[in-house]
Scaffold this motif. Sequence first.
Motif, PDB file in Angstrom:
ATOM      1  N   ASN A   1       1.494   8.917  -7.842  1.00 39.41           N
ATOM      2  CA  ASN A   1       1.148   7.312  -7.955  1.00 39.41           C
ATOM      3  C   ASN A   1      -0.011   7.311  -8.767  1.00 39.41           C
ATOM      4  O   ASN A   1      -0.208   6.333  -9.842  1.00 39.41           O
ATOM      5  CB  ASN A   1       1.030   6.747  -6.862  1.00 39.41           C
ATOM      6  CG  ASN A   1       2.713   6.570  -6.253  1.00 39.41           C
ATOM      7  OD1 ASN A   1       3.611   6.675  -6.981  1.00 39.41           O
ATOM      8  ND2 ASN A   1       2.714   6.215  -4.970  1.00 39.41           N
ATOM      9  N   THR A   2      -1.185   7.996  -8.359  1.00 35.45           N
ATOM     10  CA  THR A   2      -2.397   7.805  -9.086  1.00 35.45           C
ATOM     11  C   THR A   2      -2.311   8.564 -10.333  1.00 35.45           C
ATOM     12  O   THR A   2      -3.036   7.854 -11.394  1.00 35.45           O
ATOM     13  CB  THR A   2      -3.579   8.819  -8.262  1.00 35.45           C
ATOM     14  OG1 THR A   2      -3.519   8.127  -7.160  1.00 35.45           O
ATOM     15  CG2 THR A   2      -4.802   8.694  -8.909  1.00 35.45           C
TER      16      THR A   2
ATOM     17  N   VAL B   1       1.016  10.190  -3.333  1.00 31.18           N
ATOM     18  CA  VAL B   1      -0.333   9.411  -3.488  1.00 31.18           C
ATOM     19  C   VAL B   1      -0.815  10.104  -4.913  1.00 31.18           C
ATOM     20  O   VAL B   1      -1.220   9.287  -5.885  1.00 31.18           O
ATOM     21  CB  VAL B   1      -1.351   9.502  -2.479  1.00 31.18           C
ATOM     22  CG1 VAL B   1      -2.847   8.796  -3.105  1.00 31.18           C
ATOM     23  CG2 VAL B   1      -0.821   8.673  -1.377  1.00 31.18           C
ATOM     24  N   GLU B   2      -0.677  11.298  -5.025  1.00 29.28           N
ATOM     25  CA  GLU B   2      -1.256  11.825  -6.252  1.00 29.28           C
ATOM     26  C   GLU B   2      -0.481  11.675  -7.458  1.00 29.28           C
ATOM     27  O   GLU B   2      -0.942  11.308  -8.461  1.00 29.28           O
ATOM     28  CB  GLU B   2      -1.162  13.631  -6.317  1.00 29.28           C
ATOM     29  CG  GLU B   2      -1.671  14.286  -7.398  1.00 29.28           C
ATOM     30  CD  GLU B   2      -1.842  15.620  -7.433  1.00 29.28           C
ATOM     31  OE1 GLU B   2      -1.853  16.385  -8.256  1.00 29.28           O
ATOM     32  OE2 GLU B   2      -1.946  16.062  -6.052  1.00 29.28           O
TER      33      GLU B   2
ATOM     34  N   ALA C   1       0.642  -1.243   0.000  1.00 27.43           N
ATOM     35  CA  ALA C   1       0.053  -0.017  -0.038  1.00 27.43           C
ATOM     36  C   ALA C   1       0.648   1.324   0.038  1.00 27.43           C
ATOM     37  O   ALA C   1       1.956   1.228   0.416  1.00 27.43           O
ATOM     38  CB  ALA C   1      -0.737  -0.068   1.190  1.00 27.43           C
ATOM     39  N   PRO C   2       0.451   2.415  -0.523  1.00 30.76           N
ATOM     40  CA  PRO C   2       1.253   3.639  -0.591  1.00 30.76           C
ATOM     41  C   PRO C   2       0.903   4.180   0.616  1.00 30.76           C
ATOM     42  O   PRO C   2       0.237   4.026   1.277  1.00 30.76           O
ATOM     43  CB  PRO C   2       0.587   4.439  -1.755  1.00 30.76           C
ATOM     44  CG  PRO C   2      -0.746   3.786  -2.016  1.00 30.76           C
ATOM     45  CD  PRO C   2      -0.644   2.370  -1.648  1.00 30.76           C
ATOM     46  N   ASP C   3       2.014   5.126   1.106  1.00 32.15           N
ATOM     47  CA  ASP C   3       1.808   5.976   2.122  1.00 32.15           C
ATOM     48  C   ASP C   3       0.843   7.078   1.688  1.00 32.15           C
ATOM     49  O   ASP C   3       1.182   7.990   1.271  1.00 32.15           O
ATOM     50  CB  ASP C   3       3.211   6.568   2.514  1.00 32.15           C
ATOM     51  CG  ASP C   3       3.263   7.489   3.573  1.00 32.15           C
ATOM     52  OD1 ASP C   3       2.383   7.467   4.200  1.00 32.15           O
ATOM     53  OD2 ASP C   3       4.423   7.871   4.116  1.00 32.15           O
ATOM     54  N   HIS C   4      -0.311   6.766   2.543  1.00 30.37           N
ATOM     55  CA  HIS C   4      -1.441   7.679   2.244  1.00 30.37           C
ATOM     56  C   HIS C   4      -1.238   9.001   2.996  1.00 30.37           C
ATOM     57  O   HIS C   4      -1.880   9.835   2.882  1.00 30.37           O
ATOM     58  CB  HIS C   4      -2.708   7.195   2.656  1.00 30.37           C
ATOM     59  CG  HIS C   4      -3.082   6.094   1.731  1.00 30.37           C
ATOM     60  ND1 HIS C   4      -3.563   6.358   0.361  1.00 30.37           N
ATOM     61  CD2 HIS C   4      -3.116   4.825   1.995  1.00 30.37           C
ATOM     62  CE1 HIS C   4      -3.628   5.000  -0.006  1.00 30.37           C
ATOM     63  NE2 HIS C   4      -3.479   4.151   0.670  1.00 30.37           N
ATOM     64  N   HIS C   5      -0.248   9.406   3.871  1.00 29.08           N
ATOM     65  CA  HIS C   5      -0.015  10.484   4.499  1.00 29.08           C
ATOM     66  C   HIS C   5       0.974  11.426   3.720  1.00 29.08           C
ATOM     67  O   HIS C   5       0.927  12.420   3.993  1.00 29.08           O
ATOM     68  CB  HIS C   5       0.765  10.119   5.888  1.00 29.08           C
ATOM     69  CG  HIS C   5       0.003   9.129   6.520  1.00 29.08           C
ATOM     70  ND1 HIS C   5      -1.093   9.810   7.437  1.00 29.08           N
ATOM     71  CD2 HIS C   5       0.428   7.838   7.138  1.00 29.08           C
ATOM     72  CE1 HIS C   5      -1.413   8.543   8.180  1.00 29.08           C
ATOM     73  NE2 HIS C   5      -0.732   7.826   7.887  1.00 29.08           N
ATOM     74  N   ASP C   6       1.641  10.842   2.557  1.00 29.24           N
ATOM     75  CA  ASP C   6       2.397  11.620   1.715  1.00 29.24           C
ATOM     76  C   ASP C   6       1.313  12.096   0.508  1.00 29.24           C
ATOM     77  O   ASP C   6       1.318  11.238  -0.723  1.00 29.24           O
ATOM     78  CB  ASP C   6       3.657  10.755   1.238  1.00 29.24           C
ATOM     79  CG  ASP C   6       4.596  11.720   0.308  1.00 29.24           C
ATOM     80  OD1 ASP C   6       4.086  12.869  -0.118  1.00 29.24           O
ATOM     81  OD2 ASP C   6       5.458  11.461  -0.151  1.00 29.24           O
ATOM     82  N   ALA C   7       0.453  13.253   0.602  1.00 25.02           N
ATOM     83  CA  ALA C   7      -0.333  13.340  -0.511  1.00 25.02           C
ATOM     84  C   ALA C   7       0.129  13.474  -1.865  1.00 25.02           C
ATOM     85  O   ALA C   7      -0.272  13.168  -2.790  1.00 25.02           O
ATOM     86  CB  ALA C   7      -1.344  14.620   0.082  1.00 25.02           C
TER      87      ALA C   7
END
Length: 104
Positions: free
Chosen positions: A21-22, A18-19, A9-15
């Motif tokens: 990667n998306t 996440v952006e 899972a990606p680190d969802h704390h690093d917005a």
Amino acid sequence: MTPASWAKAPDHHDAAAVEANTREFLDSGLTPVRCHACATEVRVRKASELQTSVQWSADPASTCPEFAARVAAGELSARIDTCPKLRASIEDAVAAGRLAVPDA
């Protein structure tokens, strides 16, 4: 008790991560394809012989005469599968080797 850590899972704390990667996931493998009939350009990804993803850069009803006519007749743009002329252009791109199909 500490929260579980997921290796995949990606680190969802690093917005920003996440952006990024998306965005990479959404954009990877997309190839521009221009409709032979109306010159509308979309980005296309083939995941298999049968599965095709089409990404429009604008409202289809504003660029494609087929979509425009169907929306004017009362159909919802989101419920229109595709334009047959655009589908033929995508199939031509596959046949010409300009659009790759995995495992084909």
